[in-house]
Motif scaffolding. Sequence first.
Motif, short mmCIF file in Angstrom:
data_model
loop_
_atom_site.label_atom_id
_atom_site.label_comp_id
_atom_site.label_asym_id
_atom_site.label_seq_id
_atom_site.Cartn_x
_atom_site.Cartn_y
_atom_site.Cartn_z
N ASP A 64 0.70 -1.15 0.16
CA ASP A 64 0.06 -0.07 0.01
C ASP A 64 0.93 1.20 -0.07
N PRO A 65 0.82 1.98 -1.18
CA PRO A 65 2.01 3.00 -1.27
C PRO A 65 1.43 4.14 -0.14
N THR A 66 0.28 4.35 0.42
CA THR A 66 -0.05 5.38 1.22
C THR A 66 0.15 4.58 2.82
N GLY A 67 0.53 3.43 2.99
CA GLY A 67 0.50 2.94 4.20
C GLY A 67 2.02 3.03 4.88
N ALA A 68 1.62 3.29 6.21
CA ALA A 68 2.74 3.40 7.30
C ALA A 68 3.96 2.10 7.22
N HIS A 69 3.62 1.13 6.72
CA HIS A 69 4.36 -0.30 6.90
C HIS A 69 4.72 -0.51 5.44
#
Length: 134
Positions: A64-69
Amino acid sequence: MSAVDELLARARRKLTRVDPAQAAALQEAGGLLVDIRYAELRERDGAIPGALIVERNELEWRLDPTGAHRAPEATGHDLPVVVICNEGYASSLAAVSLHDLGLHRATDLVGGFQSWRRSGLPVEPPPIGKELND
């Protein structure tokens, strides 16, 4: 047709699946190959050079390019991603999950890692002490 067969057929209708040569060309052009096989299979058979290793249970969080991980390689929703499992079944379902995250260019490798290996494309050998096809 079993329920899982129907689920797989629906998933594959959403994808433009690629063969090993097409996957290699996508990687060469900057696409991301993502190997979701579990460690025992990678230790047994080796790995595709340059492929990102992300076991299936972490895939959505890491891509997920928007995720923190997210993995550093998960640079945006337009990134071409080819998901690779052992034989090309779980990868179809995983690629559709990535579509649901907005990675609209995600797909999977027909025949999985085994088709890559049979095609003669590069494979990093298993760690010392492991043999191909134990």
